[in-house]
Design an enzyme around this catalytic site. Sequence first.
Site, PDB file in Angstrom:
ATOM      1  N   GLU A  52      -1.352 -12.703   0.809  1.00  0.00           N
ATOM      2  CA  GLU A  52      -2.293 -11.898   1.579  1.00  0.00           C
ATOM      3  C   GLU A  52      -3.744 -12.319   1.383  1.00  0.00           C
ATOM      4  O   GLU A  52      -4.649 -11.698   1.940  1.00  0.00           O
ATOM      5  CB  GLU A  52      -2.102 -10.426   1.234  1.00  0.00           C
ATOM      6  CG  GLU A  52      -0.767  -9.887   1.728  1.00  0.00           C
ATOM      7  CD  GLU A  52      -0.479  -8.480   1.245  1.00  0.00           C
ATOM      8  OE1 GLU A  52       0.416  -7.842   1.827  1.00  0.00           O
ATOM      9  OE2 GLU A  52      -1.132  -8.030   0.270  1.00  0.00           O
TER      10      GLU A  52
ATOM     11  N   LYS B 260      -2.268 -15.283  -3.728  1.00  0.00           N
ATOM     12  CA  LYS B 260      -2.044 -14.002  -4.392  1.00  0.00           C
ATOM     13  C   LYS B 260      -0.660 -13.935  -5.026  1.00  0.00           C
ATOM     14  O   LYS B 260      -0.493 -13.417  -6.130  1.00  0.00           O
ATOM     15  CB  LYS B 260      -2.208 -12.871  -3.369  1.00  0.00           C
ATOM     16  CG  LYS B 260      -2.066 -11.479  -3.938  1.00  0.00           C
ATOM     17  CD  LYS B 260      -2.196 -10.431  -2.838  1.00  0.00           C
ATOM     18  CE  LYS B 260      -2.049  -9.022  -3.376  1.00  0.00           C
ATOM     19  NZ  LYS B 260      -2.049  -8.004  -2.304  1.00  0.00           N
ATOM     20  N   GLN B 261       0.342 -14.436  -4.328  1.00  0.00           N
ATOM     21  CA  GLN B 261       1.723 -14.385  -4.813  1.00  0.00           C
ATOM     22  C   GLN B 261       2.519 -15.494  -4.142  1.00  0.00           C
ATOM     23  O   GLN B 261       2.025 -16.156  -3.236  1.00  0.00           O
ATOM     24  CB  GLN B 261       2.347 -13.036  -4.487  1.00  0.00           C
ATOM     25  CG  GLN B 261       2.564 -12.805  -3.004  1.00  0.00           C
ATOM     26  CD  GLN B 261       3.032 -11.396  -2.689  1.00  0.00           C
ATOM     27  OE1 GLN B 261       2.250 -10.472  -2.656  1.00  0.00           O
ATOM     28  NE2 GLN B 261       4.331 -11.254  -2.466  1.00  0.00           N
TER      29      GLN B 261
END
Length: 772
Positions: free
Chosen positions: A486, A599-600
């Site tokens: 994101e 972010k991930q």
Amino acid sequence: MKQYIKTDEWNIIEEGFVPHYNKISESIFSLGNGRMGQRANFEEAYSGETLQGNYVAGVYYPDKTRVGWWKNGYPEYFAKVLNAANWIGIDIRIGDEVLDLHHAKVSSFSRVLNMKEGYLQRSFTATMKSGKEVRVTATRFCSIADDEACAIRYSITPLNFDSEAVITGYIDGDIRNQDANYDEKFWESVYSHAEGNSAYLVLRTRKTGFDVCTGQQLFILQDGQPVSIQPVQREKYVGGSAVAVLSRNQETIIFKYAANLSSENHAREALAGNCRLVLERAAAKGFESMLKEQAAAWARKWEESDIVIEGDAAAQQAIRFNIFQLNQTYTGEDARLNIGPKGFTGEKYGGSTYWDTEAYCLPFYLATAGQQVARNLLVYRYKHLEKAIENAVKLGFSNGAALYPMVTINGEECHNEWEITFEEIHRNAAIAFAIFNYIRYTGDEAYLAEYGLEVLIGIARFWAQRVNWSHAREQYVMLGVTGPNEYENNVNNNWYTNTMAAWCLQYATEALQQVVATNPERYEAILQKTALDVKKETGQWQHVIKHMYYPEDEQLGIFLQQDGYMDKDQTLVKDLDPAQRPLNQKWSWDRILRSCYIKQADVLQGLYFLEDRYDQDTIRRNFDFYEPRTVHESSLSPCVHAILAARLGDEQRAYEFYLRTSRLDLDDYNNDTEDGLHITSMAGTWMSVVEGFAGMRVRGGQLQFSPFLPGKWQSFAFNIRFRGNVLKVKAGKHGVNIENHSGGDITVLIYGEPCEVAAGATVQLKHGNLVN
């Protein structure tokens, strides 16, 4: 990162009261039973910093959307699981002073969450401004044996005085959500009654009209004798109050039995009466008997889901904490319920359902609970299919295309950030993959015909409409999306989204073929219901699959996260000033979006889901490229990295990521535990051990393991349910043990070699050879 929680294999222990940490501890020491949950707020008054939280499953309010600039397609509301009536309240007034730890000198403070038996115990000594000193011990739990009931034992002992005191046990319904968009109160009073030691309060949610009855029975004992209780009642407040003489070194014991019943499970007119029955049953059992029931119920939970780690107490404590909170949050008994990212531990994310459930939670429940539990998670989405189709229509899609919401309680999208609501469409793929994963694991092929195929058709239709043909590339592209990362919004051709879209189209095609072969009658009914033109639509799906565009960097040998990713400055995370972290609290959003930081897991999420498609070198190249650019500022990030690192034989990084994901809340890694625990990422912690260190996979209908032992561990062991079998797997320094606790034989693969384990038998693999 904070490390004030004491290490213990079965307990979460806080020693000493630090007000600055109180909201963090309120999250960490939360209790729940799948039907309700309670933050670890104090029973007595506390005027310091706190987040009051008592939540009842399935009860929500549509809080009107608040945005700076309205965009067409925004949902009208954000659905929120509500902060419900406060049932734990016990006010202590000694003379003209209220016991309030914010205004007292606190010593000998201890808070212990007993995970083995499922209760919270708190004790402290407090010196009030007058110099009066009291010792308090409080024990409470939300029963999983009787999931509408809770109980508290609260004792107070004066240490240096005799004094008259007023003790009031109450239910307070005049509460609000701290995250209310317009500072509204969401509850209206319907009924209240207090009589003797009993009190009942029925509240109704505005707009949605859920009724919840919260009741209590209160007992106050001195030297084993009851103290007379007088009813207390005012607007949205009921309780019982007693005047008692507190004598030096004499313990006064308060028993409070409470219940929460909702109109989701009871007729409105029967709520108060049924609540009385629950309370009478609880009081008749008594606190100690209820606590024994609780311990026995938790023993059964641990028998199913415990992971035992020898040689690393911090790792052991962490995995049990995660498993404990997962079992407190969701039991699978009610297909109307699902799992919010914060569970019953805070208000953030509204208690709503995200794609986290399908991507991270499903594997835990598949392996540690009965098959129906995981099935209910899928049925929840099936029941929302019509809403998913409506959601797609609002965004301009047609012909039964289904877009499942990013955030929901009732199936309707209620997330209102444009880059998520409109663009983070990869959530559709997680729903489809969960169907595949469930059937792969359970062998429940009938699920496709009964529920799954209709969902897959709706999702496939969405993807077929969401792509568009690029004449420049002569391929299909996917424009204007947000992937799992994101920290990138409105990008073109996110590799993960394109890859999973094509996978969904292929799986939907295969599902059609399977259902027509196994259940032609149901197949025809589905075609009629969905108006599917099989030849035309599947032909289009295959064209998309064959011509989908996937961004790659051939020189580096990696899949590109999206078009233009390599145009960004490629400074690695290790070269960032630590003072700049976490980025989401230190940088502007514009600066984050222009950076390369992730972010991930994004590309790596796709490699995790579809790892059978990729060889070890491909996974390694992508892992080695993307992990150094990942800041892991999503709670969902470390677990995927731990699993992939374990597959690659990277023990050090696998262990580091495991510790990070498992102790994320206990050590407050991301400085956000005070908002509530990261429940869905806790399932990823379980995955880190079972799919990571143990290498568990299902291939061709067979269970496989390729365990390796982190250097600090002497061994680790866990139980697995698989297609009617229950196995205990233990990996140690001297080999791998498989115990078959089932009534039938089973063959599993260990390091790729078939291993037959007879019913009731144990097999050990030692240095590559099977021995009995």
